[in-house]
Design a protein around this motif. Sequence first.
Motif, PDB file in Angstrom:
ATOM      1  N   PRO A  98       0.118   6.145 -16.896  1.00  0.00           N
ATOM      2  CA  PRO A  98      -0.520   7.190 -17.479  1.00  0.00           C
ATOM      3  C   PRO A  98       0.065   7.797 -18.769  1.00  0.00           C
ATOM      4  O   PRO A  98       1.503   7.516 -19.016  1.00  0.00           O
ATOM      5  N   GLU A  99      -0.628   8.486 -19.592  1.00  0.00           N
ATOM      6  CA  GLU A  99       0.117   9.207 -20.846  1.00  0.00           C
ATOM      7  C   GLU A  99       1.276  10.100 -20.261  1.00  0.00           C
ATOM      8  O   GLU A  99       2.208   9.971 -21.112  1.00  0.00           O
ATOM      9  N   ARG A 100       1.182  10.814 -19.280  1.00  0.00           N
ATOM     10  CA  ARG A 100       2.228  11.476 -18.774  1.00  0.00           C
ATOM     11  C   ARG A 100       2.621  10.987 -17.578  1.00  0.00           C
ATOM     12  O   ARG A 100       2.156  11.320 -16.457  1.00  0.00           O
ATOM     13  N   ALA A 101       3.611  10.052 -17.789  1.00  0.00           N
ATOM     14  CA  ALA A 101       3.901   9.267 -16.471  1.00  0.00           C
ATOM     15  C   ALA A 101       5.223   9.998 -15.983  1.00  0.00           C
ATOM     16  O   ALA A 101       6.380   9.992 -15.930  1.00  0.00           O
ATOM     17  N   ASP A 102       4.632  11.039 -14.898  1.00  0.00           N
ATOM     18  CA  ASP A 102       5.702  11.716 -14.395  1.00  0.00           C
ATOM     19  C   ASP A 102       5.926  11.248 -13.029  1.00  0.00           C
ATOM     20  O   ASP A 102       5.209  11.411 -12.134  1.00  0.00           O
ATOM     21  N   GLY A 103       6.974  10.371 -13.044  1.00  0.00           N
ATOM     22  CA  GLY A 103       7.295   9.418 -11.921  1.00  0.00           C
ATOM     23  C   GLY A 103       7.911  10.284 -10.687  1.00  0.00           C
ATOM     24  O   GLY A 103       8.255  11.440 -10.779  1.00  0.00           O
ATOM     25  N   PRO A 104       8.202   9.676  -9.683  1.00  0.00           N
ATOM     26  CA  PRO A 104       7.894   8.031  -9.505  1.00  0.00           C
ATOM     27  C   PRO A 104       6.269   8.097  -9.036  1.00  0.00           C
ATOM     28  O   PRO A 104       5.821   8.899  -8.301  1.00  0.00           O
ATOM     29  N   LEU A 105       5.554   6.895  -9.294  1.00  0.00           N
ATOM     30  CA  LEU A 105       4.295   6.462  -9.221  1.00  0.00           C
ATOM     31  C   LEU A 105       4.241   5.393  -8.497  1.00  0.00           C
ATOM     32  O   LEU A 105       4.952   4.391  -8.431  1.00  0.00           O
ATOM     33  N   PRO A 106       2.878   5.141  -7.949  1.00  0.00           N
ATOM     34  CA  PRO A 106       2.685   4.013  -6.992  1.00  0.00           C
ATOM     35  C   PRO A 106       2.211   2.883  -8.202  1.00  0.00           C
ATOM     36  O   PRO A 106       1.633   3.175  -9.170  1.00  0.00           O
ATOM     37  N   VAL A 124      -0.430  -0.843  -8.523  1.00  0.00           N
ATOM     38  CA  VAL A 124      -1.496  -1.362  -8.081  1.00  0.00           C
ATOM     39  C   VAL A 124      -1.484  -2.733  -8.969  1.00  0.00           C
ATOM     40  O   VAL A 124      -1.616  -2.550 -10.271  1.00  0.00           O
ATOM     41  N   TYR A 125      -1.729  -3.764  -8.231  1.00  0.00           N
ATOM     42  CA  TYR A 125      -1.906  -5.141  -9.031  1.00  0.00           C
ATOM     43  C   TYR A 125      -3.369  -5.553  -8.939  1.00  0.00           C
ATOM     44  O   TYR A 125      -3.596  -5.408  -7.672  1.00  0.00           O
ATOM     45  N   LEU A 126      -3.869  -5.956  -9.907  1.00  0.00           N
ATOM     46  CA  LEU A 126      -5.476  -5.853 -10.102  1.00  0.00           C
ATOM     47  C   LEU A 126      -5.612  -7.209 -10.457  1.00  0.00           C
ATOM     48  O   LEU A 126      -5.365  -7.750 -11.736  1.00  0.00           O
ATOM     49  N   LEU A 127      -6.472  -8.030  -9.686  1.00  0.00           N
ATOM     50  CA  LEU A 127      -6.719  -9.307  -9.801  1.00  0.00           C
ATOM     51  C   LEU A 127      -7.995  -9.698 -10.205  1.00  0.00           C
ATOM     52  O   LEU A 127      -9.258  -9.163  -9.488  1.00  0.00           O
ATOM     53  N   HIS A 128      -8.645 -10.214 -11.288  1.00  0.00           N
ATOM     54  CA  HIS A 128     -10.029 -10.429 -11.633  1.00  0.00           C
ATOM     55  C   HIS A 128     -10.706 -11.556 -11.106  1.00  0.00           C
ATOM     56  O   HIS A 128     -10.164 -12.160 -10.364  1.00  0.00           O
ATOM     57  N   GLY A 129     -11.783 -11.594 -11.402  1.00  0.00           N
ATOM     58  CA  GLY A 129     -12.804 -12.766 -10.821  1.00  0.00           C
ATOM     59  C   GLY A 129     -12.979 -14.076 -11.387  1.00  0.00           C
ATOM     60  O   GLY A 129     -12.235 -14.186 -12.433  1.00  0.00           O
ATOM     61  N   ARG A 130     -13.462 -14.860 -10.801  1.00  0.00           N
ATOM     62  CA  ARG A 130     -13.633 -16.466 -11.182  1.00  0.00           C
ATOM     63  C   ARG A 130     -14.195 -16.244 -12.835  1.00  0.00           C
ATOM     64  O   ARG A 130     -15.247 -15.703 -12.861  1.00  0.00           O
ATOM     65  N   GLY A 131     -13.622 -17.000 -13.495  1.00  0.00           N
ATOM     66  CA  GLY A 131     -14.151 -17.094 -15.029  1.00  0.00           C
ATOM     67  C   GLY A 131     -14.047 -15.847 -16.088  1.00  0.00           C
ATOM     68  O   GLY A 131     -14.092 -16.042 -17.131  1.00  0.00           O
ATOM     69  N   PRO A 158      -2.664   8.987 -11.197  1.00  0.00           N
ATOM     70  CA  PRO A 158      -1.392   8.844 -11.230  1.00  0.00           C
ATOM     71  C   PRO A 158      -0.767   7.673 -10.713  1.00  0.00           C
ATOM     72  O   PRO A 158      -0.215   7.712  -9.464  1.00  0.00           O
ATOM     73  N   LEU A 159      -0.870   6.520 -11.405  1.00  0.00           N
ATOM     74  CA  LEU A 159      -0.281   5.465 -10.862  1.00  0.00           C
ATOM     75  C   LEU A 159       0.115   4.581 -12.009  1.00  0.00           C
ATOM     76  O   LEU A 159      -0.298   4.365 -13.106  1.00  0.00           O
ATOM     77  N   ILE A 160       0.569   3.241 -11.706  1.00  0.00           N
ATOM     78  CA  ILE A 160       0.973   2.054 -12.675  1.00  0.00           C
ATOM     79  C   ILE A 160      -0.011   1.046 -12.369  1.00  0.00           C
ATOM     80  O   ILE A 160      -0.131   0.711 -10.965  1.00  0.00           O
ATOM     81  N   ALA A 161      -0.704   0.422 -13.370  1.00  0.00           N
ATOM     82  CA  ALA A 161      -1.489  -0.687 -12.841  1.00  0.00           C
ATOM     83  C   ALA A 161      -0.865  -1.967 -13.757  1.00  0.00           C
ATOM     84  O   ALA A 161      -0.710  -1.996 -14.973  1.00  0.00           O
ATOM     85  N   SER A 164       4.114   1.681  -1.537  1.00  0.00           N
ATOM     86  CA  SER A 164       3.561   2.364  -2.742  1.00  0.00           C
ATOM     87  C   SER A 164       3.260   1.207  -3.662  1.00  0.00           C
ATOM     88  O   SER A 164       3.021   1.475  -4.764  1.00  0.00           O
ATOM     89  N   ARG A 165       2.959  -0.027  -2.991  1.00  0.00           N
ATOM     90  CA  ARG A 165       2.643  -1.318  -3.922  1.00  0.00           C
ATOM     91  C   ARG A 165       1.346  -1.470  -3.199  1.00  0.00           C
ATOM     92  O   ARG A 165       1.146  -2.196  -2.051  1.00  0.00           O
ATOM     93  N   ALA A 166       0.266  -1.694  -4.047  1.00  0.00           N
ATOM     94  CA  ALA A 166      -0.948  -2.280  -3.700  1.00  0.00           C
ATOM     95  C   ALA A 166      -1.536  -3.666  -4.476  1.00  0.00           C
ATOM     96  O   ALA A 166      -0.960  -3.698  -5.431  1.00  0.00           O
ATOM     97  N   VAL A 167      -2.245  -4.231  -3.811  1.00  0.00           N
ATOM     98  CA  VAL A 167      -3.065  -5.406  -4.733  1.00  0.00           C
ATOM     99  C   VAL A 167      -4.533  -5.192  -4.572  1.00  0.00           C
ATOM    100  O   VAL A 167      -4.794  -4.944  -3.292  1.00  0.00           O
ATOM    101  N   ALA A 168      -5.356  -5.369  -5.645  1.00  0.00           N
ATOM    102  CA  ALA A 168      -6.604  -5.030  -5.550  1.00  0.00           C
ATOM    103  C   ALA A 168      -7.537  -6.116  -6.515  1.00  0.00           C
ATOM    104  O   ALA A 168      -6.845  -6.749  -7.339  1.00  0.00           O
ATOM    105  N   GLY A 169      -8.556  -6.719  -5.955  1.00  0.00           N
ATOM    106  CA  GLY A 169      -9.283  -7.798  -6.730  1.00  0.00           C
ATOM    107  C   GLY A 169     -10.723  -7.582  -6.245  1.00  0.00           C
ATOM    108  O   GLY A 169     -11.187  -7.120  -5.279  1.00  0.00           O
TER     109      GLY A 169
END
Length: 258
Positions: free
Chosen positions: A22-30, A32-39, A56-59, A111-116
């Motif tokens: 975030p532009e204003r990174a007022d931590g601590p922040l969770p 998330v790791y973002l996994l793209h699709g095939r191709g 309010p997160l880090i990606a 506070s660590r997530a993974v999404a895709g």
Amino acid sequence: MLEQRSFVSPVIGPLTYTLLTPERADGPLPIVYLLHGRGDSAASWAPVIDDLLALPLIAVLPDAPWSDRAGYYVDSAHRDGRPVETAFTRDLVAHAEAQLPDGIAVAGRASRAVAGYSMGGFGALRFGLAHPELFGRAVALSPAAYDPEPPAGSSAREQGAFGVGDALYEADRYRALGPRAMLDAFHGPPLDLVLAAGDAEQPHPGAPAALAIGPQTAAIARRASATPAITVESRTYSGPHDFTVWRPALLDALRRPT
């Protein structure tokens, strides 16, 4: 803020990712790791970048070019395959978080997530279920995860992610890494699993309706709900296999309280 970063993984070589804070990174922040699709690539998350920057997160958005961008985030046993799962869960997580300023990120798996989405949805399931010591939440959007096997025409059969030796695909290898085996082997710690699919998801041409992603996602949700230590939320959104589904589903999942 958006930054392009890279490092050398000991097991896979150069690995690039995009870091969003975030532009204003007022931590601590969770995180998330973002996994793209095939191709696709890390840049394919463009439809949600502005939304992510407002949260309010880090990606961390890694790029996954191996196996012709169809590596499914697993350690391939094919002769030309690469250990993508190890590189991401061991090397990427450690590197990306070591580069963050002190105090900006919340420490620990809760506070660590993974999404895709699509292939990345399979990856999110794989990382969450096989590495719960790292991730407290997994968000699988239209996951290309089939039981017992992917249909004919699926890239899971064609690019070596689930191959062994010279064979591009072996059923036993897929079953060992697929959704049923992952859930059967899960023993915690507790995982928050969010599943989503569109109401207009279509099966591969010629495949039975039961192998469409909607029914397959519902079946994963039922099996996960019966698995101790997994809390499941499964939702259906209006739309097909694209960001008309993945954008609202991702934002709803990321806004859920931990």
